[in-house]
Design an enzyme around this catalytic site. Sequence first.
Site, PDB file in Angstrom:
ATOM      1  N   GLY A  23       0.820  -1.203   0.000  1.00  0.00           N
ATOM      2  CA  GLY A  23       0.000   0.000   0.000  1.00  0.00           C
ATOM      3  C   GLY A  23       0.862   1.264   0.000  1.00  0.00           C
ATOM      4  O   GLY A  23       0.587   2.231  -0.705  1.00  0.00           O
ATOM      5  N   ARG A  27       7.234   1.694   1.184  1.00  0.00           N
ATOM      6  CA  ARG A  27       7.521   0.261   1.280  1.00  0.00           C
ATOM      7  C   ARG A  27       7.929  -0.286  -0.087  1.00  0.00           C
ATOM      8  O   ARG A  27       8.762  -1.183  -0.192  1.00  0.00           O
ATOM      9  CB  ARG A  27       6.332  -0.508   1.857  1.00  0.00           C
ATOM     10  CG  ARG A  27       6.797  -1.859   2.396  1.00  0.00           C
ATOM     11  CD  ARG A  27       5.747  -2.559   3.220  1.00  0.00           C
ATOM     12  NE  ARG A  27       5.457  -1.861   4.449  1.00  0.00           N
ATOM     13  CZ  ARG A  27       4.293  -1.888   5.062  1.00  0.00           C
ATOM     14  NH1 ARG A  27       3.300  -2.580   4.553  1.00  0.00           N
ATOM     15  NH2 ARG A  27       4.106  -1.246   6.186  1.00  0.00           N
ATOM     16  N   ARG A  46       2.019  11.338  -8.337  1.00  0.00           N
ATOM     17  CA  ARG A  46       1.426  11.401  -6.985  1.00  0.00           C
ATOM     18  C   ARG A  46       2.290  10.698  -5.932  1.00  0.00           C
ATOM     19  O   ARG A  46       1.762  10.217  -4.911  1.00  0.00           O
ATOM     20  CB  ARG A  46       0.027  10.773  -6.954  1.00  0.00           C
ATOM     21  CG  ARG A  46      -0.993  11.574  -7.702  1.00  0.00           C
ATOM     22  CD  ARG A  46      -2.331  10.874  -7.729  1.00  0.00           C
ATOM     23  NE  ARG A  46      -3.276  11.671  -8.456  1.00  0.00           N
ATOM     24  CZ  ARG A  46      -4.323  12.288  -7.906  1.00  0.00           C
ATOM     25  NH1 ARG A  46      -4.566  12.163  -6.625  1.00  0.00           N
ATOM     26  NH2 ARG A  46      -5.125  13.009  -8.638  1.00  0.00           N
ATOM     27  N   ARG A  90      -0.779  -8.321  -3.979  1.00  0.00           N
ATOM     28  CA  ARG A  90      -0.815  -7.313  -2.914  1.00  0.00           C
ATOM     29  C   ARG A  90      -0.015  -7.857  -1.742  1.00  0.00           C
ATOM     30  O   ARG A  90      -0.181  -9.032  -1.361  1.00  0.00           O
ATOM     31  CB  ARG A  90      -2.259  -7.031  -2.514  1.00  0.00           C
ATOM     32  CG  ARG A  90      -2.402  -6.380  -1.176  1.00  0.00           C
ATOM     33  CD  ARG A  90      -3.719  -5.695  -0.957  1.00  0.00           C
ATOM     34  NE  ARG A  90      -4.001  -5.529   0.455  1.00  0.00           N
ATOM     35  CZ  ARG A  90      -3.381  -4.650   1.255  1.00  0.00           C
ATOM     36  NH1 ARG A  90      -2.444  -3.845   0.782  1.00  0.00           N
ATOM     37  NH2 ARG A  90      -3.696  -4.567   2.537  1.00  0.00           N
ATOM     38  N   SER A  93      -0.690  -5.033   5.137  1.00  0.00           N
ATOM     39  CA  SER A  93      -0.902  -5.319   6.551  1.00  0.00           C
ATOM     40  C   SER A  93      -2.384  -5.589   6.778  1.00  0.00           C
ATOM     41  O   SER A  93      -3.232  -5.251   5.948  1.00  0.00           O
ATOM     42  CB  SER A  93      -0.452  -4.137   7.406  1.00  0.00           C
ATOM     43  OG  SER A  93      -1.214  -3.001   7.074  1.00  0.00           O
ATOM     44  N   ASP A 208      -2.006  -5.622  13.660  1.00  0.00           N
ATOM     45  CA  ASP A 208      -2.764  -5.317  14.878  1.00  0.00           C
ATOM     46  C   ASP A 208      -3.849  -6.375  15.016  1.00  0.00           C
ATOM     47  O   ASP A 208      -4.114  -7.113  14.074  1.00  0.00           O
ATOM     48  CB  ASP A 208      -3.378  -3.906  14.815  1.00  0.00           C
ATOM     49  CG  ASP A 208      -4.217  -3.683  13.565  1.00  0.00           C
ATOM     50  OD1 ASP A 208      -3.624  -3.481  12.488  1.00  0.00           O
ATOM     51  OD2 ASP A 208      -5.446  -3.759  13.658  1.00  0.00           O
ATOM     52  N   ARG A 221       6.863  -2.291  11.768  1.00  0.00           N
ATOM     53  CA  ARG A 221       6.242  -2.906  10.587  1.00  0.00           C
ATOM     54  C   ARG A 221       7.184  -2.905   9.394  1.00  0.00           C
ATOM     55  O   ARG A 221       7.268  -3.883   8.668  1.00  0.00           O
ATOM     56  CB  ARG A 221       4.961  -2.160  10.212  1.00  0.00           C
ATOM     57  CG  ARG A 221       3.822  -2.422  11.151  1.00  0.00           C
ATOM     58  CD  ARG A 221       2.503  -2.202  10.457  1.00  0.00           C
ATOM     59  NE  ARG A 221       2.197  -0.805  10.236  1.00  0.00           N
ATOM     60  CZ  ARG A 221       1.544  -0.040  11.091  1.00  0.00           C
ATOM     61  NH1 ARG A 221       1.147  -0.540  12.233  1.00  0.00           N
ATOM     62  NH2 ARG A 221       1.297   1.212  10.820  1.00  0.00           N
TER      63      ARG A 221
HETATM   64  N1  ADE Z   1      -4.764  -2.907   7.987  1.00  0.00           N
HETATM   65  C1  ADE Z   1      -4.054  -3.157   9.099  1.00  0.00           C
HETATM   66  N2  ADE Z   1      -4.831  -3.143  10.182  1.00  0.00           N
HETATM   67  C2  ADE Z   1      -6.079  -2.856   9.748  1.00  0.00           C
HETATM   68  C3  ADE Z   1      -7.306  -2.682  10.388  1.00  0.00           C
HETATM   69  N3  ADE Z   1      -7.397  -2.814  11.698  1.00  0.00           N
HETATM   70  N4  ADE Z   1      -8.384  -2.381   9.632  1.00  0.00           N
HETATM   71  C4  ADE Z   1      -8.259  -2.249   8.299  1.00  0.00           C
HETATM   72  N5  ADE Z   1      -7.135  -2.405   7.639  1.00  0.00           N
HETATM   73  C5  ADE Z   1      -6.039  -2.705   8.355  1.00  0.00           C
END
Ligand code: ADE
Length: 237
Positions: A23, A27, A46, A90, A93, A208, A221
């Site tokens: 994303g 990275r 961009r 893709r 995270s 997370d 990360r």
């Molecule tokens: N990418 C990483 N953590 C996320 C979350 N909690 N919600 C949506 N996309 C995420």
Amino acid sequence: MIPTPHIEAKSKEEIAKTVLMPGDPLRAKFIADTFLEDVVQFNGVRNVLGYTGTYKGRRISVMASGMGMPSIGIYSYELYKFYEVENIIRIGSCGGYTADVNLYDVILAKDAWSESSYAKVQGGYTKDAIEGSKELNDKLKTYADELGIPMHVERIHSSDVFYRETSDEYKEIYSKHGCVAVEMEAFALFHNAKVLGKNAACLLTVSDNLATHEATTSEERQNAFTNMMKIALELAE
Ligand code: ADE
């Protein structure tokens, strides 16, 4: 239609047939700087950075998708349709929906479930889940095994919303639809691949967890995601 509105590469030869899509633009730069040789930058529009180089002597590109389905929808469509890219993976995270997925675990998305209107609006697709490419997924499973990296192969949730007013909706998305984690792009990527006859896959690292309330810092990360990157880079041709 080259260059496209969002990609400035002047010919399709500048981009490899396989593109890894994190994303975050930085990275993409990190992957190019850390893992690729003979790197050439093909996009900076961009600040959505895109690079082509070689990994173990084999050609591969890496370009950012930005966040969310509208953004990955634009970039993946232009790469597939106008630059004749065949495979987009893709690498992102995700937030875990169950204590069964730990921070830094790698998840391969078997399919993406979503309440998003992206696929319906884009191409009249009305079901709520889309599979990743079996061929790519089989290869990614083999590479993960060969590298000795454990990988969950599960359904994930592609959400249009990061901040929700209701905080425990995820429990039903897990129990009713079987999604073990949430991210915000795979459903649109899988849809574009489907309508254009191309291949797409999605590898995620858990950053997370909504069930356990654990989280990583953005600095942690950057480096901890190398397992997922190494698996995906093996797709270089
Ligand atoms: N990418 C990483 N953590 C996320 C979350 N909690 N919600 C949506 N996309 C995420």
